[in-house]
Write a protein that holds these residues in place. Structure first.
Motif, PDB file in Angstrom:
ATOM      1  N   GLY A 242       1.016  -1.248   0.011  1.00 37.94           N
ATOM      2  CA  GLY A 242       0.101  -0.044   0.011  1.00 37.94           C
ATOM      3  C   GLY A 242       1.040   1.143  -0.016  1.00 37.94           C
ATOM      4  O   GLY A 242       0.726   2.097  -0.768  1.00 37.94           O
ATOM      5  N   HIS A 244       2.267   4.013   2.740  1.00 34.87           N
ATOM      6  CA  HIS A 244       1.821   5.321   3.270  1.00 34.87           C
ATOM      7  C   HIS A 244       2.959   6.267   3.788  1.00 34.87           C
ATOM      8  O   HIS A 244       4.018   5.843   3.739  1.00 34.87           O
ATOM      9  CB  HIS A 244       0.647   5.155   4.498  1.00 34.87           C
ATOM     10  N   LEU A 253      -1.802   7.583  -1.611  1.00 29.57           N
ATOM     11  CA  LEU A 253      -0.812   6.600  -1.203  1.00 29.57           C
ATOM     12  C   LEU A 253       0.314   6.173  -2.112  1.00 29.57           C
ATOM     13  O   LEU A 253       0.262   6.727  -3.295  1.00 29.57           O
ATOM     14  CB  LEU A 253      -1.647   5.143  -0.973  1.00 29.57           C
ATOM     15  N   GLY A 287      -0.653  -3.144  -3.766  1.00 26.62           N
ATOM     16  CA  GLY A 287      -1.578  -3.151  -2.526  1.00 26.62           C
ATOM     17  C   GLY A 287      -2.129  -4.660  -2.150  1.00 26.62           C
ATOM     18  O   GLY A 287      -2.416  -4.887  -1.055  1.00 26.62           O
ATOM     19  N   VAL A 465      -4.938  -2.421  -3.502  1.00 27.88           N
ATOM     20  CA  VAL A 465      -4.921  -2.261  -1.953  1.00 27.88           C
ATOM     21  C   VAL A 465      -6.449  -1.987  -1.278  1.00 27.88           C
ATOM     22  O   VAL A 465      -7.411  -1.856  -1.736  1.00 27.88           O
ATOM     23  CB  VAL A 465      -4.335  -0.712  -1.683  1.00 27.88           C
ATOM     24  N   TRP A 469      -8.651   1.754   3.172  1.00 28.79           N
ATOM     25  CA  TRP A 469      -7.840   2.874   3.033  1.00 28.79           C
ATOM     26  C   TRP A 469      -8.821   3.915   2.747  1.00 28.79           C
ATOM     27  O   TRP A 469      -8.308   5.137   2.992  1.00 28.79           O
ATOM     28  CB  TRP A 469      -6.653   2.480   2.122  1.00 28.79           C
ATOM     29  N   TYR A 515      -3.604  -2.420   8.128  1.00 26.83           N
ATOM     30  CA  TYR A 515      -2.483  -2.515   6.991  1.00 26.83           C
ATOM     31  C   TYR A 515      -1.504  -3.454   7.021  1.00 26.83           C
ATOM     32  O   TYR A 515      -0.840  -3.976   7.981  1.00 26.83           O
ATOM     33  CB  TYR A 515      -1.477  -1.132   7.522  1.00 26.83           C
TER      34      TYR A 515
END
Length: 570
Positions: A242, A244, A253, A287, A465, A469, A515
Motif C-alpha cells: 500500500g 503510506h 498512497l 496493494g 490495496v 484505506w 495495514y
C-alpha cells in the motif's frame, strides 16, 4: 564451498519435514531433496554474482571467546536500518531471525553473548542469489522450481511479519538492484506519446533515502516511506502493501503514485506492467501484498515539485488516567479536520503523555495556525483537568529539508517487536472514539495520520490495496517488545496480550481493516482485514500469474492453501 555446507550443518541442525518430491511439500535445508553442492555450482554459473550464505546479524560475535568478526561494530551499528539491510541475513526486527520450536526451544543468535547461548541459524535462509539483474532472478526462480525449494524474497528486511525470512529457505536478495533514474518526460509503455510524467524509476533495492536524494537533486519530492535513516525499500514491499507517507493526505498512497513496474513471475516471464499492459497484475501489485505475485525489479513513481512545508508539533502531559483517555478520544475525534486540510504526521499516546508532529506542504504559517487551532484549543481547554500542553508551528524551505532534519540519522531498528494495526475510519472516529481510546490507552499506542484527504478521494477499486484505506483517517498500532534471551513462554505471554488488543479492536471496528505491512501474524479474518472486498479478485490474479504457486508469505493472498509453516500445501 563444501566447508560452508559443513558449517551450516553444525549451526542449523536438522530441519524437520519431509522431502517435497512426492508430498506436495517444499524442500528445505537438511532434507534429502536439498540440492547438492554440484547443483548449486551450476546455479552459480548462471548468475552474475557468487551465491550468498546469509548468517544472523550477531554472528560476528561468535564464538564468544574468540569472535569471528568485529563484534564492537555490530553493537555500535545494531539499530541502524541501513547497516542491517546491507546484509542478506539481517532482519530489521531480530525476532524474525529466531525460530521457536513447538517444544519451546529457540534457535537464535543473540548480540548478548553473556546469555551463554550458541549462535544458530534460526529463521535465516541458508543460501541464495544476490540478484543484480532480471536474468539473475529468472535463474533463481527456475532453480527454486526445479528443486521445489522454499523461496523467500528479501529486499531490506523491513517486515513486521517475518516475510523476509524462512527457516531452511532459499533466498532471492534484491537489495543491490540500485539503479535510480529521473525522467522529466516519462511515458509508460503502451501509453499515447502525450501521456508523460515527471517520474523517478527505482530498482528493487533502492531505499527511500536514495530515492529522495535523487528527487531533490532534480527539484522534486515524492510520496514515500518515512523512517530514521530512510532505510525502507522504495521498490519492494512498502509499495506492494500500500505504502503510506506523511504526504499521503495531500498526494495519496504509494500505490496511487506508481506509474509502472517491472516484475519477474514464476513462469520466468519478465513483464513491464502498467494501466496499458498487464493491467490486472499492475492492479494487484499495488496493494495486494509483497512476495505474492512475482519479484518486482523496478518501480516508476510520479514526482511533485519540491515545496516548502510547515510542521505542527504538539505535546501534552497528563497525571490522571481518566483524563488521559478523554484526551486520546478528543485527539482522535479531531483527526479528520487535519487530514482534510492536508496534514499528515505521526504521534504516540502514553499513560501520561501525548506527542504529535505533522506537516503540510505549501501553506503559510498563518494558514497552518488556523487549521491546527482546534486541536491546540482542545488541549488548552483541558488545563482545568490538569493537562499541560505546548504547541508550535515551524517552517522549512522544502519537504527535503524537513525530512533530513528529522530523519537523517539512522536508528529505530534492532528491537524484538510484534504489533497490530487498525485503519480507523471517519465513522469510527466520529462515533466510537471513546471506546477506541480505552484500548489505545491500555496499549500505549502510536498513531499515524497518513490517510484521509487525497487518499479518501481516490476510487477504492483503482488499485488492489484494501478499500478500507479510502475510508480511513489514521492508522493506530499497538505492540509488544522483549529483550534478548526471553523464553518461549515469555514471548507467548506477550503474544497473548497482543491477541487481546487485536480482538478488542476487531470487535469494535470490524469493517476498518489493517495495514498489510504493519500488523501481526494473528489478525482475525486476515483475508478481509488486509484486503477487504478485493480478496477474491486478488486470488484470481495470483493464480493466473503464479500458476506454480511459488510465492507464498504469511497471511498473503493464497496462503490459506498452505500449512502454518508455509511448507506444505493442503
Amino acid at each position: 564451498m563444501l566447508d560452508v555446507f559443513v558449517a551450516l550443518s553444525l549451526v542449523v541442525g536438522s530441519f524437520a519435514g519431509t522431502s517435497s518430491n512426492n508430498t506436495g511439500c517444499l524442500c528445505t535445508y537438511g532434507q534429502p531433496c536439498w540440492p547438492t553442492e554440484v547443483q548449486f555450482a551450476e546455479l552459480e554459473s548462471q548468475v552474475s554474482q557468487p551465491l550468498i550464505y546469509p548468517v544472523p546479524t550477531a554472528s560476528p560475535c561468535y564464538p564468544a571467546t574468540d569472535p569471528s568478526g568485529n563484534c564492537t561494530q555490530v553493537a555500535q551499528e545494531w539499530v541502524d536500518g541501513n547497516w542491517r539491510s546491507s546484509m542478506p541475513g539481517s532482519m530489521e526486527a531480530p525476532n524474525f531471525e529466531s525460530f521457536i520450536f513447538k517444544n519451546g526451544t529457540i534457535s537464535a543468535c543473540y548480540l548478548n553473548t553473556s546469555l551463554g547461548a550458541s549462535c544458530e541459524q534460526g529463521n535465516v535462509p541458508v543460501i541464495g542469489v544476490d540478484a543484480r539483474t532480471p536474468q539473475d532472478i529468472q535463474a533463481a526462480i527456475n532453480f527454486a522450481l526445479q528443486y521445489d525449494l522454499k523461496l523467500v524474497v528479501k529486499n531490506t528486511g523491513h517486515d513486521f511479519l517475518g516475510r523476509s525470512a524462512g527457516r531452511g529457505a532459499f533466498v532471492v536478495w534484491t537489495h543491490n538492484m540500485k539503479n535510480v533514474t529521473y525522467d522529466a518526460q516519462f511515458t509508460p509503455q503502451g501509453a499515447p506519446p502525450n501521456e508523460t510524467y515527471e517520474a523517478l524509476t527505482v530498482g528493487a533495492g533502492v531505499q527511500w533515502y536514495e530515492a529522495y536524494d535523487t528527487a531533490n537533486q532534480n527539484g522534486r519530492m515524492m510520496v514515500g516511506g518515512i523512517s530514521l535513516g530512510g532505510s525502507v525499500g522504495a521498490g519492494g514491499g512498502w509499495l506492494q502493501g500500500g505504502g503510506h507517507s506523511a504526504l499521503s493526505p495531500t498526494y495519496g498512497l504509494g500505490v496511487d503514485n506508481a506509474i509502472e513496474m517491472s516484475v519477474v513471475t514464476s513462469t520466468g516471464a519478465y513483464l513491464t506492467v502498467n494501466n496499458n499492459q498487464y493491467p490486472d497484475l499492475f492492479w494487484a501489485l499495488r496493494g495486494g501484498g509483497g512476495g505474492t505475485y512475482g519479484i518486482v525489479t523496478s518501480v516508476t513513481y510520479r514526482t511533485y515539485q519540491q515545496l516548502p512545508v510547515v510542521m505542527y508539533y504538539v505535546q501534552a502531559n497528563v497525571t490522571n488516567a481518566t483524563v488521559m483517555k478523554e484526551l486520546i478520544g478528543g485527539v482522535l475525534r479531531l483527526q479528520p479536520n487535519l487530514t482534510d486540510e492536508g496534514w499528515g504526521g505521526y504521534g504516540s499516546f502514553g499513560n501520561e503523555s501525548m506527542s504529535f508532529f505533522g506537516i503540510n506542504p505549501n501553506v503559510s504559517s498563518a494558514a497552518a495556525n488556523m487549521s491546527t487551532q482546534p486541536l491546540t484549543d482542545y488541549l488548552l481547554g483541558l488545563e482545568v483537568k490538569g493537562v499541560s500542553s505546548v504547541a508550535g508551528i515551524y517552517a522549512f524551505d522544502s519537504w527535503y529539508e524537513w525530512y533530513t532534519y528529522l530523519f537523517g540519522k539512522a536508528g529505530q531498528n534492532g528491537v524484538n517487536i510484534m504489533f497490530t494495526s487498525r485503519l480507523l475510519s471517519r465513522d469510527t472516529l466520529a462515533n466510537r472514539y471513546s471506546d477506541v481510546a480505552e484500548i489505545l490507552y491500555d496499549c500505549q499506542a502510536s498513531f499515524d495520520m497518513i490517510a484521509g484527504g487525497k487518499v479518501s478521494q481516490i476510487d477504492p477499486d483503482s488499485a488492489g490495496v484494501n478499500p478500507a484505506w479510502r475510508n480511513a483517517i489514521v492508522e493506530t498500532t499497538c505492540g509488544v517488545s522483549w529483550q534478548e534471551g526471553a523464553t518461549a513462554e515469555e514471548v507467548a505471554g506477550l503474544t497473548d496480550q497482543l491477541k487481546v488488543w487485536i480482538k478488542d479492536m476487531y470487535d469494535l471496528t470490524p469493517q476498518d481493516g489493517a495495514y498489510f505491512n504493519e500488523a501481526s501474524l494473528y489478525e482475525i479474518d486476515w483475508q478481509y482485514t488486509f484486503f477487504g472486498s478485493h480478496y477474491t479478485k486478488l486470488k484470481e490474479i495470483k493464480d493466473k500469474y503464479d500458476p506454480y504457486r511459488l510465492f507464498v508469505v504469511a497471511e498473503g493472498v493464497g496462503s490459506e492453501d498452505w500449512n502454518e509453516e508455509l511448507t506444505c500445501r493442503y
